[in-house]
Enzyme design. Structure first.
Site, PDB file in Angstrom:
ATOM      1  N   ASN A   9       0.879  -1.175   0.000  1.00  0.00           N
ATOM      2  CA  ASN A   9       0.000   0.000   0.000  1.00  0.00           C
ATOM      3  C   ASN A   9       0.914   1.222   0.000  1.00  0.00           C
ATOM      4  OD1 ASN A   9      -1.805   2.041   0.477  1.00  0.00           O
ATOM      5  ND2 ASN A   9      -2.341   1.403   2.558  1.00  0.00           N
ATOM      6  N   LYS A  11       0.217   4.223  -0.260  1.00  0.00           N
ATOM      7  CA  LYS A  11      -0.395   5.440   0.312  1.00  0.00           C
ATOM      8  C   LYS A  11      -0.085   6.632  -0.611  1.00  0.00           C
ATOM      9  CE  LYS A  11      -0.291   3.330   4.792  1.00  0.00           C
ATOM     10  NZ  LYS A  11      -0.366   3.481   6.225  1.00  0.00           N
ATOM     11  N   HIS A  94      -9.850   1.647   4.304  1.00  0.00           N
ATOM     12  CA  HIS A  94      -8.609   1.743   5.081  1.00  0.00           C
ATOM     13  C   HIS A  94      -8.863   2.677   6.268  1.00  0.00           C
ATOM     14  CE1 HIS A  94      -4.512   2.777   6.218  1.00  0.00           C
ATOM     15  NE2 HIS A  94      -4.155   1.647   5.632  1.00  0.00           N
ATOM     16  N   GLU A  96      -7.249   5.030   7.398  1.00  0.00           N
ATOM     17  CA  GLU A  96      -6.993   6.446   7.085  1.00  0.00           C
ATOM     18  C   GLU A  96      -8.184   7.062   6.350  1.00  0.00           C
ATOM     19  OE1 GLU A  96      -3.183   5.737   5.249  1.00  0.00           O
ATOM     20  OE2 GLU A  96      -2.416   5.159   7.213  1.00  0.00           O
ATOM     21  N   GLU A 166      -6.229  -4.656  10.340  1.00  0.00           N
ATOM     22  CA  GLU A 166      -5.167  -3.691  10.623  1.00  0.00           C
ATOM     23  C   GLU A 166      -5.484  -2.936  11.904  1.00  0.00           C
ATOM     24  OE1 GLU A 166      -2.922  -2.604   6.708  1.00  0.00           O
ATOM     25  OE2 GLU A 166      -4.554  -1.205   7.006  1.00  0.00           O
ATOM     26  N   GLY A 172       1.947   2.201  10.747  1.00  0.00           N
ATOM     27  CA  GLY A 172       2.965   3.244  10.588  1.00  0.00           C
ATOM     28  C   GLY A 172       3.633   3.645  11.892  1.00  0.00           C
ATOM     29  N   SER A 212       2.747  -2.253  10.386  1.00  0.00           N
ATOM     30  CA  SER A 212       4.184  -2.406  10.610  1.00  0.00           C
ATOM     31  C   SER A 212       4.723  -3.795  10.245  1.00  0.00           C
ATOM     32  CB  SER A 212       4.552  -2.037  12.056  1.00  0.00           C
ATOM     33  OG  SER A 212       4.215  -0.679  12.309  1.00  0.00           O
TER      34      SER A 212
HETATM   35  P1  PGA Z   1       2.392   0.214   7.645  1.00  0.00           P
HETATM   36  O1  PGA Z   1       0.958   0.497   6.962  1.00  0.00           O
HETATM   37  O2  PGA Z   1       2.888  -1.097   7.076  1.00  0.00           O
HETATM   38  O3  PGA Z   1       3.258   1.386   7.236  1.00  0.00           O
HETATM   39  O4  PGA Z   1       2.156   0.131   9.112  1.00  0.00           O
HETATM   40  C1  PGA Z   1       0.032  -0.528   6.726  1.00  0.00           C
HETATM   41  C2  PGA Z   1      -1.236   0.020   6.134  1.00  0.00           C
HETATM   42  O5  PGA Z   1      -1.683   1.099   6.560  1.00  0.00           O
HETATM   43  O6  PGA Z   1      -1.822  -0.589   5.217  1.00  0.00           O
END
Ligand code: PGA
Length: 248
Positions: A9, A11, A94, A96, A166, A172, A212
């Site tokens: 992803n 982003k 997601h 976000e 998630e 993140g 992560s």
């Molecule tokens: P990350 O993000 O691996 O940077 O923690 C995962 C995601 O938001 O899909």
């Protein structure tokens, strides 16, 4: 047999030249054939990358879409546009999108239905906040999300969805959920799908862990036999790191 899936992803990262350079580096890697590989990229890169990935076994995904096919929806991208670009997957809901862009389960449900109707595989995200985890209500939270997000979807269609668990506190932050915590939730989700639909649907649906995920922890998740892959943000932004994730 559920085929493992490693989904990057990106982003909101990479301008076009970087996206092209990255993708060229990616396709030159030697990958494990038993693992499905996917990059979910900003929509402005879909057209270019669709051409670059043609004939390779790396799949292309979008990070969001609206549920209508066309019309007065300024700033949105439709399933028809994604279909036209041969996009295989789309991330829906997601955290976000849920938090920053205030998407609720009603909208997410419409998006999942629309993606399925256009033969695009939705990667449906769910997960709890740190506060919810500390209160011990994480299973209730995920259950509520999934009941709402799967509303009106047949068992046959549900089996095509990929679920990504998630936990928001692990995204993140460098804080990964322990293998036991991730496993416990993923087993719970599969049981829930079995109750909502049937055991056959539950056995065929793929459930990923995200938050992560890195080359040095992916193996432990995969070795559980229950976690079908990862939705990976930060660690998917380097071609060698993405290759290491796929070749866990
Ligand atoms: P990350 O993000 O691996 O940077 O923690 C995962 C995601 O938001 O899909």
């Amino acid at each position: 047999m559920r085929k493992p899936l490693i989904a990057g992803n990106w982003k909101m990262n990479f301008v076009t030249s970087e996206a092209v350079e990255f993708t060229k580096a990616l396709v030159s890697n030697k990958f494990n054939d038993d693992v499905e590989k996917l990059i979910c990229v900003p929509s402005v890169h879909l057209s270019e990358l669709s051409k670059l990935l043609k004939g390779t076994d790396i799949k292309l995904g979008a990070q969001n879409m609206y549920f209508e096919e066309s019309g007065a929806f300024t700033g949105e991208v439709s399933p028809t546009m994604l279909q036209d670009l041969k996009v295989d997957y789309v991330i829906i809901g997601h955290s976000e999108r849920r938090e920053i862009f205030k998407e609720d389960d009603e909208m997410i449900n419409k998006k999942v239905i629309s993606a399925l109707a256009h033969s695009i595989t939705p990667i449906l995200c769910c997960g709890e906040t740190l506060e919810e985890r500390e209160k011990g209500v994480q299973e209730e939270k995920v259950k509520t999300q999934l009941i709402e997000d799967f509303k009106g979807i047949s068992a046959e269609d549900a089996a095509k969805v990929v679920i990504a668990y998630e936990p928001i506190w692990a995204i993140g932050t460098g804080k990964t959920a322990s293998t036991e915590d991730a496993l416990q939730m993923i087993v719970f989700i599969r049981k829930m799908i079995s109750e909502l639909y049937n055991s056959e649907t539950a056995e065929s649906i793929r459930i990923l862990y995200g938050g992560s995920v890195k080359p040095d922890n992916i193996r432990e998740f995969m070795e559980t036999g229950e976690i079908d892959g990862g939705l990976v943000g930060g660690a998917s932004l380097k071609a060698d790191s993405f290759a290491a994730l796929v070749n866990y």
